[in-house]
Motif scaffolding. Structure first.
Motif, mmCIF file in Angstrom:
data_model
loop_
_atom_site.group_PDB
_atom_site.id
_atom_site.type_symbol
_atom_site.label_atom_id
_atom_site.label_comp_id
_atom_site.label_asym_id
_atom_site.label_seq_id
_atom_site.Cartn_x
_atom_site.Cartn_y
_atom_site.Cartn_z
ATOM 1 N N LYS A 1 2.346 0.625 8.557
ATOM 2 C CA LYS A 1 2.769 1.690 7.107
ATOM 3 C C LYS A 1 3.360 2.736 7.433
ATOM 4 O O LYS A 1 4.612 3.290 6.753
ATOM 5 C CB LYS A 1 0.753 2.361 6.689
ATOM 6 N N ALA A 2 3.576 3.158 8.761
ATOM 7 C CA ALA A 2 3.513 4.570 9.190
ATOM 8 C C ALA A 2 5.307 4.070 9.014
ATOM 9 O O ALA A 2 6.344 4.783 8.466
ATOM 10 C CB ALA A 2 3.688 4.529 10.505
ATOM 11 N N GLN B 1 0.833 3.990 -3.152
ATOM 12 C CA GLN B 1 1.454 5.718 -3.273
ATOM 13 C C GLN B 1 2.212 6.429 -4.032
ATOM 14 O O GLN B 1 2.601 7.548 -4.168
ATOM 15 C CB GLN B 1 1.119 5.855 -1.609
ATOM 16 N N VAL B 2 3.540 6.056 -3.579
ATOM 17 C CA VAL B 2 4.396 5.934 -4.923
ATOM 18 C C VAL B 2 5.147 5.698 -6.220
ATOM 19 O O VAL B 2 5.030 6.724 -6.726
ATOM 20 C CB VAL B 2 6.004 5.588 -3.992
ATOM 21 N N THR C 1 7.089 1.415 7.488
ATOM 22 C CA THR C 1 7.881 1.298 6.382
ATOM 23 C C THR C 1 8.000 2.546 4.940
ATOM 24 O O THR C 1 8.764 2.381 4.070
ATOM 25 C CB THR C 1 6.639 0.429 5.397
ATOM 26 N N ARG C 2 6.932 3.192 5.208
ATOM 27 C CA ARG C 2 7.122 4.519 4.416
ATOM 28 C C ARG C 2 7.828 5.242 4.724
ATOM 29 O O ARG C 2 8.260 6.175 3.655
ATOM 30 C CB ARG C 2 5.409 5.491 4.563
ATOM 31 N N LYS C 3 8.501 5.384 6.503
ATOM 32 C CA LYS C 3 9.765 5.729 6.289
ATOM 33 C C LYS C 3 10.784 5.620 5.657
ATOM 34 O O LYS C 3 11.818 6.477 5.186
ATOM 35 C CB LYS C 3 9.707 6.293 8.163
ATOM 36 N N GLN D 1 0.801 -1.161 0.038
ATOM 37 C CA GLN D 1 -0.391 0.138 0.314
ATOM 38 C C GLN D 1 0.606 1.099 -0.355
ATOM 39 O O GLN D 1 0.762 2.277 -0.838
ATOM 40 C CB GLN D 1 -0.770 0.140 1.064
ATOM 41 N N VAL D 2 1.924 1.382 0.639
ATOM 42 C CA VAL D 2 2.522 2.492 0.727
ATOM 43 C C VAL D 2 3.114 3.003 -0.647
ATOM 44 O O VAL D 2 3.574 3.452 -1.393
ATOM 45 C CB VAL D 2 3.977 2.316 1.968
ATOM 46 N N TRP D 3 3.548 1.827 -1.486
ATOM 47 C CA TRP D 3 4.337 1.356 -2.783
ATOM 48 C C TRP D 3 3.589 2.017 -3.313
ATOM 49 O O TRP D 3 4.084 2.311 -4.917
ATOM 50 C CB TRP D 3 5.496 0.139 -3.341
ATOM 51 N N ILE E 1 11.022 3.606 3.193
ATOM 52 C CA ILE E 1 10.892 3.486 2.040
ATOM 53 C C ILE E 1 11.510 5.238 1.252
ATOM 54 O O ILE E 1 12.301 4.796 0.315
ATOM 55 C CB ILE E 1 9.398 2.819 1.048
ATOM 56 N N THR E 2 10.767 5.473 2.056
ATOM 57 C CA THR E 2 11.097 7.072 1.770
ATOM 58 C C THR E 2 12.392 7.785 1.493
ATOM 59 O O THR E 2 12.972 8.854 0.865
ATOM 60 C CB THR E 2 10.450 8.584 2.452
#
Length: 308
Positions: A293-294, A252-253, A296-298, A248-250, A300-301
């Motif tokens: 999500k929070a 968004q990317v 992994t988002r950090k 789900q994070v990806w 991945i970013t």
């Protein structure tokens, strides 16, 4: 004999066309869903020809393993298959993932140096066709290509061509080329399916592309005993919610505009190493979806070089 009105003839013809289109779509979906299951996989690659007569082919590559291809998501226009690699009775690895999307207009096109360009296809280019989106073990991009499933003479086949990074078997060992142009054919067999490839190893520079050598590849998936995958099933059940959050994070990317470029190592670690470590941490600490999500988002970013 009573003449059938022209309007009725047109309606019958339209309905027949619609029925044919529906049956073709269902054939496509059935073929893709047939890729799921429990398999022994053999990997065979051999370089075949180079325009440079002084070039010497690298040794042939042969390996095998066991994979569980899990159908993670199934909707009329999208099928997600996650591959789980089994390396022993109690050792498994989250392997590659393939998303099949019907009439997808947005695809990532690999350029070079961990960079992908976002490409918009026209409705005419995507009509009746499927995009296969292939992702790395950490759900970062690998390659995406579009093709038509063909069902004829009891043969079910999909074919495409696209550029991709170096294959996993070579990307840490070679630097004499930087783009693998894949000629992909996926087709069902009596005992599973085959991923046949006619590849070109390309040197891409500002001056253009130069062919280094060609390569033939076969990845044969042969159905295996499901009992061998008991540990893998339990392992994936524990990991599944975390990797759903990663996807789900990806997503968004991928939805953001601009070019996507990824860094190599950050603080001495590759992205997959960080995300694999966090997967185990999420289970130990019982993270919910939002925390996964929070976190992994950090991470991945931090590996995004730029999106412009």
């Amino acid at each position: 004999m009573k003449k059938i009105p022209g309007l009725i003839v047109l309606l019958i013809a339209s309905q027949a066309t619609l029925t044919k289109a529906q049956s073709k779509l269902e054939q496509d979906r059935a073929a893709i869903l047939a890729l799921g299951g429990f398999y022994k996989v053999t990997f065979d690659y051999a370089e075949t020809f180079s325009p440079d007569t002084s070039y010497r082919n690298h040794p042939q590559y042969h390996n095998y393993g066991y994979e569980w291809a899990v159908v993670e998501q199934e909707t009329p226009g999208k099928i997600v298959i996650q591959h789980i690699l089994v390396t022993g009775d109690s050792s498994v690895i989250k392997h590659w993932r393939e998303d099949w999307v019907y009439e997808e207009q947005n695809i990532l096109t690999f350029d070079k140096n961990n960079t992908w360009k976002k490409t918009k296809l026209t409705p005419a280019e995507t009509k009746g066709r499927w995009v296969q989106k292939v992702f790395q073990v950490d759900d970062s991009p690998r390659y995406e290509s579009i093709g038509t499933w063909v069902h004829v003479d009891a043969r079910h086949q999909w074919q495409s061509e696209c550029d991709s990074p170096l294959p996993r078997r070579e990307f840490t060992k070679r630097s004499d080329y930087n783009v693998l142009r894949r000629g992909n054919r996926v087709y069902l067999t009596a005992n599973g399916w085959m991923y046949e490839q006619d590849n070109q190893k390309i040197i891409r520079t500002a001056d253009g592309d130069k062919l280094l050598t060609r390569e033939k590849g076969y990845e044969e998936f042969t159905r295996a005993d499901e009992a061998k995958f008991a540990f893998a099933k339990n392992w994936w059940k524990q990991q599944q919610s975390y990797w759903t959050a990663v996807r789900q994070v990806w997503d968004q990317v991928y939805a953001a505009p601009g070019t996507l470029q990824l860094k190599g190592k950050v603080d001495g670690k590759l992205l997959f190493e960080r995300l694999f470590e966090m997967a185990d941490q999420s289970i130990k600490e019982k993270w919910d979806a939002e925390k996964s999500k929070a976190a992994t988002r950090k991470v991945i970013t931090s590996y995004l070089e730029k999106t412009v």
